[in-house]
Design a protein around this motif. Structure first.
Motif, PDB file in Angstrom:
ATOM      1  N   SER A   1       0.830  -1.211   0.000  1.00 29.19           N
ATOM      2  CA  SER A   1       0.000   0.000   0.000  1.00 29.19           C
ATOM      3  C   SER A   1       0.860   1.255   0.000  1.00 29.19           C
ATOM      4  O   SER A   1       0.560   2.227  -0.710  1.00 29.19           O
ATOM      5  N   GLU A   2       1.920   1.227   0.814  1.00 34.28           N
ATOM      6  CA  GLU A   2       2.819   2.386   0.859  1.00 34.28           C
ATOM      7  C   GLU A   2       3.481   2.617  -0.497  1.00 34.28           C
ATOM      8  O   GLU A   2       3.586   3.750  -0.968  1.00 34.28           O
ATOM      9  N   VAL A   3       3.939   1.530  -1.129  1.00 30.19           N
ATOM     10  CA  VAL A   3       4.600   1.643  -2.438  1.00 30.19           C
ATOM     11  C   VAL A   3       3.630   2.181  -3.482  1.00 30.19           C
ATOM     12  O   VAL A   3       3.953   3.104  -4.249  1.00 30.19           O
ATOM     13  N   VAL A   4       2.409   1.608  -3.509  1.00 28.17           N
ATOM     14  CA  VAL A   4       1.420   2.031  -4.509  1.00 28.17           C
ATOM     15  C   VAL A   4       1.004   3.476  -4.276  1.00 28.17           C
ATOM     16  O   VAL A   4       0.866   4.263  -5.229  1.00 28.17           O
ATOM     17  N   GLU A   5       0.819   3.850  -3.002  1.00 29.04           N
ATOM     18  CA  GLU A   5       0.422   5.230  -2.705  1.00 29.04           C
ATOM     19  C   GLU A   5       1.503   6.221  -3.130  1.00 29.04           C
ATOM     20  O   GLU A   5       1.196   7.281  -3.686  1.00 29.04           O
ATOM     21  N   THR A   6       2.786   5.868  -2.882  1.00 29.77           N
ATOM     22  CA  THR A   6       3.893   6.748  -3.304  1.00 29.77           C
ATOM     23  C   THR A   6       3.905   6.898  -4.820  1.00 29.77           C
ATOM     24  O   THR A   6       4.041   8.013  -5.344  1.00 29.77           O
ATOM     25  N   GLU A   7       3.736   5.770  -5.519  1.00 27.33           N
ATOM     26  CA  GLU A   7       3.745   5.812  -6.984  1.00 27.33           C
ATOM     27  C   GLU A   7       2.541   6.609  -7.504  1.00 27.33           C
ATOM     28  O   GLU A   7       2.640   7.373  -8.458  1.00 27.33           O
ATOM     29  N   TRP A   8       1.392   6.428  -6.842  1.00 23.65           N
ATOM     30  CA  TRP A   8       0.178   7.167  -7.237  1.00 23.65           C
ATOM     31  C   TRP A   8       0.375   8.668  -7.072  1.00 23.65           C
ATOM     32  O   TRP A   8      -0.001   9.458  -7.944  1.00 23.65           O
ATOM     33  N   MET A   9       0.986   9.078  -5.944  1.00 21.51           N
ATOM     34  CA  MET A   9       1.244  10.501  -5.703  1.00 21.51           C
ATOM     35  C   MET A   9       2.161  11.080  -6.786  1.00 21.51           C
ATOM     36  O   MET A   9       1.944  12.184  -7.294  1.00 21.51           O
ATOM     37  N   GLU A  10       3.213  10.327  -7.128  1.00 22.12           N
ATOM     38  CA  GLU A  10       4.148  10.796  -8.155  1.00 22.12           C
ATOM     39  C   GLU A  10       3.446  10.936  -9.504  1.00 22.12           C
ATOM     40  O   GLU A  10       3.634  11.936 -10.217  1.00 22.12           O
ATOM     41  N   LYS A  11       2.626   9.919  -9.856  1.00 23.86           N
ATOM     42  CA  LYS A  11       1.906   9.971 -11.129  1.00 23.86           C
ATOM     43  C   LYS A  11       0.906  11.120 -11.145  1.00 23.86           C
ATOM     44  O   LYS A  11       0.723  11.799 -12.165  1.00 23.86           O
ATOM     45  N   LEU A  12       0.250  11.324 -10.001  1.00 22.07           N
ATOM     46  CA  LEU A  12      -0.748  12.391  -9.913  1.00 22.07           C
ATOM     47  C   LEU A  12      -0.098  13.763 -10.094  1.00 22.07           C
ATOM     48  O   LEU A  12      -0.627  14.628 -10.817  1.00 22.07           O
ATOM     49  N   GLU A  13       1.064  13.964  -9.449  1.00 21.59           N
ATOM     50  CA  GLU A  13       1.783  15.230  -9.617  1.00 21.59           C
ATOM     51  C   GLU A  13       2.208  15.425 -11.069  1.00 21.59           C
ATOM     52  O   GLU A  13       2.104  16.525 -11.624  1.00 21.59           O
ATOM     53  N   GLU A  14       2.702  14.348 -11.673  1.00 26.93           N
ATOM     54  CA  GLU A  14       3.128  14.411 -13.074  1.00 26.93           C
ATOM     55  C   GLU A  14       1.940  14.744 -13.982  1.00 26.93           C
ATOM     56  O   GLU A  14       2.049  15.543 -14.919  1.00 26.93           O
ATOM     57  N   LEU A  15       0.780  14.123 -13.680  1.00 28.94           N
ATOM     58  CA  LEU A  15      -0.421  14.363 -14.468  1.00 28.94           C
ATOM     59  C   LEU A  15      -0.884  15.812 -14.349  1.00 28.94           C
ATOM     60  O   LEU A  15      -1.220  16.464 -15.353  1.00 28.94           O
ATOM     61  N   GLU A  16      -0.913  16.325 -13.104  1.00 29.99           N
ATOM     62  CA  GLU A  16      -1.348  17.707 -12.889  1.00 29.99           C
ATOM     63  C   GLU A  16      -0.429  18.691 -13.600  1.00 29.99           C
ATOM     64  O   GLU A  16      -0.891  19.667 -14.205  1.00 29.99           O
ATOM     65  N   GLU A  17       0.878  18.420 -13.520  1.00 22.21           N
ATOM     66  CA  GLU A  17       1.840  19.306 -14.187  1.00 22.21           C
ATOM     67  C   GLU A  17       1.646  19.272 -15.707  1.00 22.21           C
ATOM     68  O   GLU A  17       1.681  20.308 -16.379  1.00 22.21           O
ATOM     69  N   LEU A  18       1.416  18.066 -16.252  1.00 17.83           N
ATOM     70  CA  LEU A  18       1.228  17.922 -17.694  1.00 17.83           C
ATOM     71  C   LEU A  18      -0.067  18.594 -18.136  1.00 17.83           C
ATOM     72  O   LEU A  18      -0.128  19.210 -19.211  1.00 17.83           O
ATOM     73  N   GLU A  19      -1.111  18.478 -17.312  1.00 16.47           N
ATOM     74  CA  GLU A  19      -2.388  19.122 -17.642  1.00 16.47           C
ATOM     75  C   GLU A  19      -2.247  20.641 -17.664  1.00 16.47           C
ATOM     76  O   GLU A  19      -2.824  21.318 -18.524  1.00 16.47           O
ATOM     77  N   GLN A  20      -1.454  21.184 -16.725  1.00 18.57           N
ATOM     78  CA  GLN A  20      -1.225  22.632 -16.713  1.00 18.57           C
ATOM     79  C   GLN A  20      -0.474  23.089 -17.955  1.00 18.57           C
ATOM     80  O   GLN A  20      -0.804  24.108 -18.569  1.00 18.57           O
ATOM     81  N   LEU A  21       0.555  22.321 -18.351  1.00 24.90           N
ATOM     82  CA  LEU A  21       1.323  22.671 -19.549  1.00 24.90           C
ATOM     83  C   LEU A  21       0.464  22.579 -20.804  1.00 24.90           C
ATOM     84  O   LEU A  21       0.561  23.410 -21.706  1.00 24.90           O
TER      85      LEU A  21
END
Length: 637
Positions: free
Chosen positions: A613-633
């Motif tokens: 759960s910790e690993v998946v949550e960390t990966e999810w947070m990273e992907k979510l940040e990447e997604l938000e940044e890409l959506e802004q660009l």
């Protein structure tokens, strides 16, 4: 704790330690000092297990991680970055185990190893390695270069970076600043101050020792004496001991009388005023350090040529470099008595300036004007390579002064501590420090009126550095000095020139001001760079590239959204399974003896699910940040 108990060590016919006692506690930062050959490096080999004591014993706690800086690097096709990362041995082990677990499809083991990677800061390892390379003055593109493409000095820097990369309990560094410039030396000093483990440091740089160490171990006469404080503290305490000896006191008084006589004679004379002031400074420091050096075997000086010119040498609007200008429109006039220190980042052009002054490098434009009686004494960074290894110190001098008598040469070499047969031995048998003394002796013999010294202290021990400081203070010609030894700079130069941004300009400040300037430069370099073409109209090619990047970002959005949704679904599934496991654990009957096996299995399921759960949550947070940044660009496009 590191402890030597009645330890004796013999290397060949030489006894290095005789029933030595020493205790070093955890987290202490200890400078190891002593003359060349007393056994400093052998002490490191004892700690590393490469040598065994002849008598007594060395006690070390078990399971310690010891990092050390190797002195040699063999050719390797590995990139500089990968080579530095190899220093973190635990990281490499976990990475290998993780790869094996993922290849075998063992998701449970993969989850455990991902958690361990996070615990050892494995996910930030590359970033930390880049920071080490940057701090040691490597250029951005150097990280991908094979180790085999670097010169010897830069390979030693890679060894240093590799040692610093290791999460160690004990760090052993043998002359780490020998191949560093001033900028990298200051950076290393700051890094070591924050190092949490036990540090053992062999160094002949007194400012570096003062800034880093909490204790000094003085190795002499086959013993190890420990002093609290930095090198200056050691020097004062040792001076107090030595000053009790009448013979040494008398020698010190003789030196004081010589200085006072010089000041009386020349203080009012304009051409000698700076040298007189240097004598006054030496006199002011005498109580602190002179007594600790009264037993020095070095008495050499740099007598200047009787003939001088005014100016000795000048550059006028000169562009300096090789095929392309590194320094532009340099104007510089060197007059007798000028004492200049060169400051500036690595690669900015300090050595280029000195080579242009010596005519080793032809000017690209502008003019170089030599005085009629100009006589240059030049010590280059790689001066030792110019020595004839088959020739003796005496023969080296005989070649430049055929008419000199053997006795004159022997007397002169004695001031550099080459006595008896040592003056007649081939240079190839000498240590690096002894070769450096030969090179300095050749310069001194020729009586220059302009000294150009580019890192002269590499390989020199503290006693020789002190003698060099006194010799340069007494030099009556002009001096330009490049050195990472701040004590030498402070005590031998009167002004600084800053070599940076293709310019040579006066630096209005002292070494502390320069350290602040470096800190400001590093902050600026670490900030996010603004695009070079900001606020400019984009060309057709640039607009085309911008459209391509926008299309590329849009193409990444869909798979990134899918990956994020998939991770969210897995998080929900894991949460449901954890709830089921916790319900089982809330049943008190599961703790009965008859259900021990079942309890063990449920607890293992809980640990595995929590880790995953910790690993998946960390990966999810990273992907979510990447997604938000890409959506802004994408929105900005």
């Amino acid at each position: 704790m590191i402890q030597l108990n009645q330890l004796s060590l013999q290397r060949g016919p030489q006894r290095l330690l005789d029933q030595a006692q020493l205790t070093i506690h955890a987290s202490q930062k200890v400078g190891i000092i002593g003359a060349n050959g007393v056994g400093k490096s052998s002490l490191f080999k004892l700690i590393l297990g490469e040598l065994q004591a002849d008598e007594g014993d060395l006690q070390l706690p078990t399971n310690l991680i010891i990092a050390h800086m190797a002195q040699e690097v063999s050719d390797s096709d590995r990139s500089a970055l990968e080579y530095v990362l190899d220093g973190d041995r635990r990281l490499r082990q976990v990475q290998q185990q993780l790869e094996e677990a993922e290849n075998s499809g063992n998701h449970h083991r993969s989850g455990e190893l991902h958690a361990e990677m996070a615990a050892i800061d494995g996910y930030t390892a590359e970033s930390r390695a880049h920071q080490l390379l940057n701090g040691l003055s490597f250029k951005p593109g150097d990280a991908t270069r094979p180790v085999s493409t670097f010169s010897g000095g830069w390979r030693i820097r890679l060894n240093l970076a590799q040692a610093l990369m290791c999460h160690s309990d004990i760090l052993l560094l043998d002359e780490p600043t020998n191949h560093l410039d001033l900028d990298a030396t200051i950076w290393l000093e700051q890094w070591l101050r924050s190092y949490p483990g036990t540090l053992l440091l062999i160094s002949h740089d007194r400012d570096f020792l003062d800034a880093v160490t909490t204790h000094i171990v003085h190795m002499h006469r086959q013993k190890t004496d420990i002093y609290k404080g930095g090198y200056s503290d050691f020097e004062i305490m040792r001076a107090e001991r030595l000053s009790q000896q009448q013979a040494q006191f008398e020698k010190q008084q003789q030196r004081i009388a010589e200085i006072e006589n010089f000041v009386r004679r020349f203080k009012a004379k304009a051409t000698k005023a700076k040298q007189a002031q240097s004598r006054v400074k030496e006199l002011e420091r005498m109580e602190k350090i002179s007594a600790a050096h009264v037993d020095s075997p070095f008495t050499f000086g740099f007598p200047a040529s009787d003939k001088i010119s005014f100016p000795l040498l000048a550059l006028d609007k000169a562009d300096l470099g090789y095929d392309k200008a590194i320094l532009k429109q340099v104007s510089l006039s060197l007059v007798p008595g000028a004492r200049i220190g060169l400051l500036g980042p690595n690669g900015a052009g300090k050595s280029t300036l000195i080579k242009s002054l010596t005519e080793d490098l032809t000017l690209l434009s502008g003019e170089r004007k030599s005085g009629e009686h100009l006589k240059i004494g030049y010590f280059a960074q790689h001066q030792l390579e110019a020595l004839d290894l088959e020739a003796s110190p005496s023969l080296h001098i005989k070649r430049i002064a055929p008419k000199a008598t053997d006795q004159e040469i022997r007397n002169f070499l004695g001031s550099f501590d080459f006595h008896g047969d040592r003056a007649l031995e081939p240079v190839k048998q000498f240590s690096g420090g002894e070769k450096a003394r030969v090179a300095l002796a050749l310069i001194a013999w020729q009586k220059p009126n302009l000294l150009l010294l580019d890192e002269p202290t590499n390989h020199l021990d503290l006693e020789v550095r002190h003698a060099l400081t006194l010799a340069l203070q007494g030099f009556e010609g002009a001096l330009i000095l490049v050195s990472h030894d701040r004590h030498l700079l402070r005590n031998c130069v009167d002004e600084f020139l800053l070599v940076a941004d293709q310019q040579v300009a006066q630096f209005k400040g002292d070494m502390d001001d320069y350290q602040q300037w470096l800190a400001n430069q590093r902050r600026e370099d670490n900030q996010t760079e603004q695009p070079e073409r900001e606020n400019r109209s984009a060309s057709a090619a640039e607009r085309k590239e911008q459209k391509r990047l926008a299309a590329e970002r849009r193409s990444k959005l869909r798979p990134l959204k899918k990956a994020t949704e998939k991770l969210e679904a897995e998080m929900e599934t894991l949460a449901e399974k954890l709830t089921e496991v916790e319900e089982k654990l809330s049943d008190t009957s599961i703790y009965e003896d008859a259900r021990k096996a079942e309890l063990k299995d449920v607890l293992q399921q809980q640990a595995s699910l929590q880790q995953r759960s910790e690993v998946v949550e960390t990966e999810w947070m990273e992907k979510l940040e990447e997604l938000e940044e890409l959506e802004q660009l994408t929105a900005a496009d």
